[in-house]
Design a protein around this motif. Structure first.
Motif, PDB file in Angstrom:
ATOM      1  N   ALA A  27      -2.850  97.521  69.658  1.00 57.89           N
ATOM      2  CA  ALA A  27      -2.439  96.770  68.477  1.00 57.89           C
ATOM      3  C   ALA A  27      -3.367  95.588  68.267  1.00 57.89           C
ATOM      4  CB  ALA A  27      -0.993  96.295  68.622  1.00 57.89           C
ATOM      5  N   GLY A  28      -3.773  94.943  69.359  1.00 58.43           N
ATOM      6  CA  GLY A  28      -4.689  93.824  69.264  1.00 58.43           C
ATOM      7  C   GLY A  28      -6.037  94.223  68.714  1.00 58.43           C
ATOM      8  N   GLU A  29      -6.502  95.395  69.070  1.00 58.41           N
ATOM      9  CA  GLU A  29      -7.784  95.886  68.550  1.00 58.41           C
ATOM     10  C   GLU A  29      -7.736  96.026  67.036  1.00 58.41           C
ATOM     11  OE1 GLU A  29     -11.046  99.430  69.402  1.00 58.41           O
ATOM     12  OE2 GLU A  29      -8.985  99.649  70.127  1.00 58.41           O
ATOM     13  N   ARG A  30      -6.620  96.524  66.517  1.00 56.70           N
ATOM     14  CA  ARG A  30      -6.486  96.655  65.062  1.00 56.70           C
ATOM     15  C   ARG A  30      -6.417  95.281  64.391  1.00 56.70           C
ATOM     16  NH1 ARG A  30      -2.704 100.483  66.885  1.00 56.70           N
ATOM     17  NH2 ARG A  30      -0.976  99.088  66.358  1.00 56.70           N
ATOM     18  N   LYS A  31      -5.681  94.383  65.003  1.00 58.07           N
ATOM     19  CA  LYS A  31      -5.508  93.058  64.407  1.00 58.07           C
ATOM     20  C   LYS A  31      -6.772  92.206  64.500  1.00 58.07           C
ATOM     21  CE  LYS A  31      -0.559  93.163  65.423  1.00 58.07           C
ATOM     22  NZ  LYS A  31       0.554  92.635  66.255  1.00 58.07           N
ATOM     23  N   ALA A  32      -7.682  92.570  65.398  1.00 55.39           N
ATOM     24  CA  ALA A  32      -8.910  91.797  65.574  1.00 55.39           C
ATOM     25  C   ALA A  32      -9.888  91.991  64.426  1.00 55.39           C
ATOM     26  CB  ALA A  32      -9.581  92.168  66.893  1.00 55.39           C
ATOM     27  N   ALA A  33      -9.550  92.829  63.454  1.00 50.23           N
ATOM     28  CA  ALA A  33     -10.445  93.059  62.319  1.00 50.23           C
ATOM     29  C   ALA A  33     -10.790  91.759  61.604  1.00 50.23           C
ATOM     30  CB  ALA A  33      -9.800  94.050  61.345  1.00 50.23           C
ATOM     31  N   MET A  34      -9.864  90.811  61.597  1.00 47.81           N
ATOM     32  CA  MET A  34     -10.117  89.531  60.920  1.00 47.81           C
ATOM     33  C   MET A  34     -11.065  88.636  61.715  1.00 47.81           C
ATOM     34  SD  MET A  34      -6.601  87.337  61.645  1.00 47.81           S
ATOM     35  CE  MET A  34      -5.461  88.704  61.488  1.00 47.81           C
ATOM     36  N   CYS A  35     -11.348  89.004  62.964  1.00 51.58           N
ATOM     37  CA  CYS A  35     -12.153  88.147  63.843  1.00 51.58           C
ATOM     38  C   CYS A  35     -13.596  88.618  63.994  1.00 51.58           C
ATOM     39  CB  CYS A  35     -11.530  88.089  65.236  1.00 51.58           C
ATOM     40  SG  CYS A  35      -9.781  87.655  65.256  1.00 51.58           S
ATOM     41  N   ILE A  36     -13.831  89.910  63.756  1.00 53.89           N
ATOM     42  CA  ILE A  36     -15.131  90.472  64.125  1.00 53.89           C
ATOM     43  C   ILE A  36     -16.271  89.973  63.250  1.00 53.89           C
ATOM     44  CG2 ILE A  36     -14.098  92.525  65.141  1.00 53.89           C
ATOM     45  CD1 ILE A  36     -14.798  94.065  62.631  1.00 53.89           C
ATOM     46  N   GLY A  37     -15.956  89.436  62.061  1.00 49.74           N
ATOM     47  CA  GLY A  37     -17.013  88.928  61.195  1.00 49.74           C
ATOM     48  C   GLY A  37     -17.756  87.760  61.805  1.00 49.74           C
ATOM     49  N   CYS A  38     -17.132  87.075  62.751  1.00 50.26           N
ATOM     50  CA  CYS A  38     -17.791  85.975  63.464  1.00 50.26           C
ATOM     51  C   CYS A  38     -17.942  86.295  64.950  1.00 50.26           C
ATOM     52  CB  CYS A  38     -16.996  84.685  63.310  1.00 50.26           C
ATOM     53  SG  CYS A  38     -16.928  84.023  61.635  1.00 50.26           S
ATOM     54  N   ALA A  58     -14.802  87.697  74.235  1.00 46.49           N
ATOM     55  CA  ALA A  58     -14.548  88.919  74.998  1.00 46.49           C
ATOM     56  C   ALA A  58     -14.634  88.586  76.484  1.00 46.49           C
ATOM     57  CB  ALA A  58     -15.566  89.997  74.642  1.00 46.49           C
ATOM     58  N   GLY A  59     -13.591  88.911  77.236  1.00 44.67           N
ATOM     59  CA  GLY A  59     -13.529  88.583  78.653  1.00 44.67           C
ATOM     60  C   GLY A  59     -12.838  87.265  78.945  1.00 44.67           C
ATOM     61  N   GLN A  60     -12.461  86.539  77.888  1.00 47.91           N
ATOM     62  CA  GLN A  60     -11.789  85.249  78.066  1.00 47.91           C
ATOM     63  C   GLN A  60     -10.341  85.462  78.513  1.00 47.91           C
ATOM     64  OE1 GLN A  60     -11.606  82.108  78.982  1.00 47.91           O
ATOM     65  NE2 GLN A  60     -13.087  81.513  77.377  1.00 47.91           N
ATOM     66  N   ASN A  61      -9.764  84.466  79.172  1.00 45.81           N
ATOM     67  CA  ASN A  61      -8.366  84.562  79.602  1.00 45.81           C
ATOM     68  C   ASN A  61      -7.441  84.706  78.392  1.00 45.81           C
ATOM     69  OD1 ASN A  61      -9.014  84.156  82.343  1.00 45.81           O
ATOM     70  ND2 ASN A  61      -9.001  81.938  82.076  1.00 45.81           N
ATOM     71  N   ALA A  95      -0.616  87.350  70.905  1.00 45.82           N
ATOM     72  CA  ALA A  95      -0.575  87.984  72.226  1.00 45.82           C
ATOM     73  C   ALA A  95      -1.346  89.291  72.236  1.00 45.82           C
ATOM     74  CB  ALA A  95       0.874  88.212  72.645  1.00 45.82           C
ATOM     75  N   ASP A  96      -1.203  90.091  71.174  1.00 46.12           N
ATOM     76  CA  ASP A  96      -1.903  91.375  71.103  1.00 46.12           C
ATOM     77  C   ASP A  96      -3.416  91.183  71.070  1.00 46.12           C
ATOM     78  OD1 ASP A  96       0.550  92.636  71.020  1.00 46.12           O
ATOM     79  OD2 ASP A  96       0.529  92.993  68.853  1.00 46.12           O
ATOM     80  N   MET A  97      -3.877  90.275  70.207  1.00 49.02           N
ATOM     81  CA  MET A  97      -5.311  90.048  70.086  1.00 49.02           C
ATOM     82  C   MET A  97      -5.886  89.455  71.361  1.00 49.02           C
ATOM     83  SD  MET A  97      -5.719  88.740  66.149  1.00 49.02           S
ATOM     84  CE  MET A  97      -7.253  87.994  66.583  1.00 49.02           C
ATOM     85  N   ALA A  98      -5.144  88.558  71.988  1.00 44.69           N
ATOM     86  CA  ALA A  98      -5.606  87.955  73.230  1.00 44.69           C
ATOM     87  C   ALA A  98      -5.749  89.010  74.325  1.00 44.69           C
ATOM     88  CB  ALA A  98      -4.643  86.857  73.672  1.00 44.69           C
ATOM     89  N   ALA A  99      -4.795  89.919  74.405  1.00 47.33           N
ATOM     90  CA  ALA A  99      -4.862  90.985  75.398  1.00 47.33           C
ATOM     91  C   ALA A  99      -6.057  91.884  75.150  1.00 47.33           C
ATOM     92  CB  ALA A  99      -3.568  91.805  75.358  1.00 47.33           C
ATOM     93  N   PHE A 100      -6.338  92.167  73.879  1.00 49.20           N
ATOM     94  CA  PHE A 100      -7.494  93.003  73.532  1.00 49.20           C
ATOM     95  C   PHE A 100      -8.794  92.325  73.958  1.00 49.20           C
ATOM     96  CE2 PHE A 100     -10.845  93.575  70.253  1.00 49.20           C
ATOM     97  CZ  PHE A 100     -11.263  94.841  70.636  1.00 49.20           C
TER      98      PHE A 100
END
Length: 214
Positions: A27-38, A58-61, A95-100
């Motif tokens: 779910a986090g991978e899908r929601k990360a679409a708003m983040c990948i532009g940066c 990526a790899g952050q806590n 939580a989902d995006m952070a886990a991704f």
């Protein structure tokens, strides 16, 4: 006994809910679409409040990513773009995006020992008691709600540190009592020197390029 059972059940429910949030990577991978532009473009630079590379996440806590997003949403971290994004997210989204992002980078763990800083920088780091929270190698913080810093972009670290010195500005600044107290001891040149050293260390962080077609 009945009261104790109720408390135990409530705690178990809360822990189950938290675990479900923290583990929903897809779910986090899908929601990360708003983040990948940066955050999905290696070397991408932001221009506010000054030009700097956006941080590798990526790899952050995961707990730190959630804490940072919550700070942006509440205004404890002032950044118009990030506040707009964070304010639009639910706790589950965060939580989902952070886990991704926590599991997105698959880099080897940083060794327990790292290259020593110069005497001048070592004195600055000791003065700020940086390792007491961020760990001797700046990659194994004492609590996962604190960030991994080793290898992070030096210009981003400098901008982030300087933000704790900003006061009475609606769009720039960070409010964290511990960090504010520590950072105000240093000149901007000293903050830059510390950031440069920390950025040179082996890292568990990365920017993972996103495919052009998702």
């Amino acid at each position: 006994m009945k009261k104790l059972l109720q408390i135990s059940l409530a705690l178990a429910t809360a822990l189950t809910a938290f675990a479900a949030q923290a583990q929903d990577v897809k779910a986090g991978e899908r929601k990360a679409a708003m983040c990948i532009g940066c955050h999905g473009i290696p070397g991408y630079q932001a221009s506010f409040p000054e030009i700097h590379k956006v941080p590798m996440i990526a790899g952050q806590n995961a707990k730190y990513i959630v804490a940072a997003l919550q700070a942006y949403a509440k205004g404890d971290r002032k950044h118009p773009t990030m506040r707009g994004i964070a304010a639009s997210m639910t706790e589950q989204d965060m939580a989902d995006m952070a886990a991704f992002y926590e599991q997105q980078a698959k880099l080897p763990a940083v060794a327990d020992s790292v290259a020593a800083p110069s005497a001048n920088v070592a004195e600055l780091l000791n003065k700020g008691a940086c390792i007491s929270c961020h760990g001797a190698n700046f990659s194994k913080a004492i609590d996962p709600s604190y960030p991994k810093l080793a290898g992070q972009h030096a210009d981003y670290l400098t901008v982030a540190l300087k933000a704790y010195k900003v006061e009475r500005n609606a769009n720039v600044g960070r409010n964290n009592a511990i960090m504010v107290g520590q950072v105000k001891q240093f000149s901007n040149a000293e903050l830059k020197a510390m950031a440069k050293y920390i950025s040179s260390l082996p890292t568990e962080l990365a920017t993972v390029p996103q495919p052009k077609l998702r």
